[in-house]
Write a protein that holds these residues in place. Structure first.
Motif, mmCIF file in Angstrom:
data_model
loop_
_atom_site.group_PDB
_atom_site.id
_atom_site.type_symbol
_atom_site.label_atom_id
_atom_site.label_comp_id
_atom_site.label_asym_id
_atom_site.label_seq_id
_atom_site.Cartn_x
_atom_site.Cartn_y
_atom_site.Cartn_z
ATOM 1 N N UNK A 124 -3.508 -10.586 1.796
ATOM 2 C CA UNK A 124 -2.230 -11.474 1.781
ATOM 3 C C UNK A 124 -2.561 -12.813 2.439
ATOM 4 N N UNK A 125 -3.634 -12.926 3.222
ATOM 5 C CA UNK A 125 -4.138 -14.149 3.598
ATOM 6 C C UNK A 125 -5.028 -14.600 2.387
ATOM 7 N N UNK A 126 -5.840 -14.233 1.655
ATOM 8 C CA UNK A 126 -6.408 -14.703 0.526
ATOM 9 C C UNK A 126 -5.313 -15.458 -0.460
ATOM 10 N N UNK A 127 -4.342 -14.446 -0.776
ATOM 11 C CA UNK A 127 -3.103 -15.129 -1.710
ATOM 12 C C UNK A 127 -2.244 -15.949 -0.913
ATOM 13 N N UNK A 128 -2.191 -16.127 0.426
ATOM 14 C CA UNK A 128 -1.250 -17.185 0.990
ATOM 15 C C UNK A 128 0.138 -16.486 0.880
ATOM 16 N N UNK A 129 0.261 -15.347 1.133
ATOM 17 C CA UNK A 129 1.720 -14.550 1.333
ATOM 18 C C UNK A 129 1.881 -13.905 2.675
ATOM 19 N N UNK A 130 0.985 -14.168 3.661
ATOM 20 C CA UNK A 130 0.902 -13.578 4.889
ATOM 21 C C UNK A 130 2.389 -13.772 5.558
ATOM 22 N N UNK A 131 2.797 -15.031 5.696
ATOM 23 C CA UNK A 131 3.899 -15.466 6.350
ATOM 24 C C UNK A 131 5.332 -14.815 5.628
ATOM 25 N N UNK A 132 5.239 -14.367 4.521
ATOM 26 C CA UNK A 132 6.334 -13.888 3.893
ATOM 27 C C UNK A 132 6.430 -12.222 4.147
ATOM 28 N N UNK A 133 5.289 -11.631 4.479
ATOM 29 C CA UNK A 133 5.263 -10.148 4.506
ATOM 30 C C UNK A 133 4.923 -9.792 5.971
ATOM 31 N N UNK A 134 5.383 -8.556 6.344
ATOM 32 C CA UNK A 134 5.236 -8.247 7.599
ATOM 33 C C UNK A 134 4.064 -7.043 7.559
ATOM 34 N N UNK A 135 3.566 -6.425 8.568
ATOM 35 C CA UNK A 135 2.722 -5.536 8.767
ATOM 36 C C UNK A 135 3.100 -4.222 7.618
ATOM 37 N N UNK A 136 4.395 -3.713 7.711
ATOM 38 C CA UNK A 136 4.709 -2.818 6.733
ATOM 39 C C UNK A 136 4.094 -2.902 5.262
ATOM 40 N N UNK A 137 4.592 -4.239 4.892
ATOM 41 C CA UNK A 137 4.235 -4.649 3.335
ATOM 42 C C UNK A 137 2.843 -4.738 3.101
ATOM 43 N N UNK A 138 1.880 -5.064 4.299
ATOM 44 C CA UNK A 138 0.663 -5.150 4.245
ATOM 45 C C UNK A 138 -0.214 -4.082 4.071
ATOM 46 N N UNK A 139 0.546 -2.751 4.776
ATOM 47 C CA UNK A 139 0.073 -1.436 4.386
ATOM 48 C C UNK A 139 0.277 -0.909 3.064
ATOM 49 N N UNK A 140 1.662 -1.327 2.866
ATOM 50 C CA UNK A 140 1.987 -0.663 1.334
ATOM 51 C C UNK A 140 1.281 -1.376 0.535
ATOM 52 N N UNK A 141 0.733 -2.804 0.518
ATOM 53 C CA UNK A 141 -0.153 -3.459 -0.834
ATOM 54 C C UNK A 141 -1.321 -2.896 -0.631
ATOM 55 N N UNK A 142 -2.031 -2.588 0.748
ATOM 56 C CA UNK A 142 -3.219 -1.996 1.005
ATOM 57 C C UNK A 142 -3.575 -0.730 0.267
ATOM 58 N N UNK A 143 -2.534 0.130 0.582
ATOM 59 C CA UNK A 143 -2.895 1.592 0.109
ATOM 60 C C UNK A 143 -2.631 1.564 -1.613
ATOM 61 N N UNK A 144 -1.472 0.750 -1.978
ATOM 62 C CA UNK A 144 -1.172 0.865 -3.328
ATOM 63 C C UNK A 144 -2.354 0.324 -4.064
ATOM 64 N N UNK A 145 -2.807 -0.816 -3.582
ATOM 65 C CA UNK A 145 -4.120 -1.598 -4.128
ATOM 66 C C UNK A 145 -5.170 -0.734 -4.231
ATOM 67 N N UNK A 146 -5.296 -0.041 -3.103
ATOM 68 C CA UNK A 146 -6.717 0.985 -3.025
ATOM 69 C C UNK A 146 -6.487 2.076 -4.331
ATOM 70 N N UNK A 147 -5.228 2.733 -4.398
ATOM 71 C CA UNK A 147 -5.066 3.747 -5.351
ATOM 72 C C UNK A 147 -5.005 3.191 -6.819
ATOM 73 N N UNK A 148 -4.774 1.822 -6.866
ATOM 74 C CA UNK A 148 -4.788 1.488 -8.512
ATOM 75 C C UNK A 148 -6.037 1.047 -8.717
ATOM 76 N N UNK A 149 -6.864 0.503 -7.450
ATOM 77 C CA UNK A 149 -8.344 0.255 -8.061
ATOM 78 C C UNK A 149 -9.171 1.435 -8.141
ATOM 79 N N UNK A 150 -8.769 2.559 -7.315
ATOM 80 C CA UNK A 150 -9.131 3.865 -7.670
ATOM 81 C C UNK A 150 -9.185 4.301 -8.959
ATOM 82 N N UNK A 151 -7.704 4.270 -9.682
ATOM 83 C CA UNK A 151 -7.601 4.860 -10.979
ATOM 84 C C UNK A 151 -8.310 3.828 -11.887
#
Length: 85
Positions: free
Chosen positions: A18-45
């Motif tokens: 979110x820091x790289x994409x400059x969306x850190x101010x728009x999302x909280x810790x919960x959305x950061x966790x979701x994005x990290x887990x889903x991103x890892x899952x998609x990258x793994x697939x």
């Protein structure tokens, strides 16, 4: 214990993406966790053809998770605003 590691690593990866994409101010810790887990899952697939969790926690899988989270945020921004930041 695995779910706690998922949450911690997913939160950090999502936060960095979110820091790289400059969306850190728009999302909280919960959305950061979701994005990290889903991103890892998609990258793994896409990269390994299976779950990235089977590969363990090495630098290659962490980088793949980060790239997956950044791509996921780019796709979300594309649908939300009509353009990628």
């Amino acid at each position: 214990m695995g779910i706690i590691i998922w949450l911690i690593v997913g939160g950090v990866i999502g936060w960095l993406a979110s820091i790289v994409m400059r969306t850190d101010a728009q999302q909280g810790i919960f959305l950061n966790i979701i994005v990290g887990i889903v991103g890892a899952f998609l990258a793994g697939l896409i990269i390994t053809g299976g779950s990235i969790n089977n590969a363990g926690y090495d630098i290659r899988s962490l980088i793949a998770s980060f790239v997956g989270a950044v791509v996921l945020l780019g796709i979300v921004n594309l649908f939300r605003r009509g353009r990628v930041r």
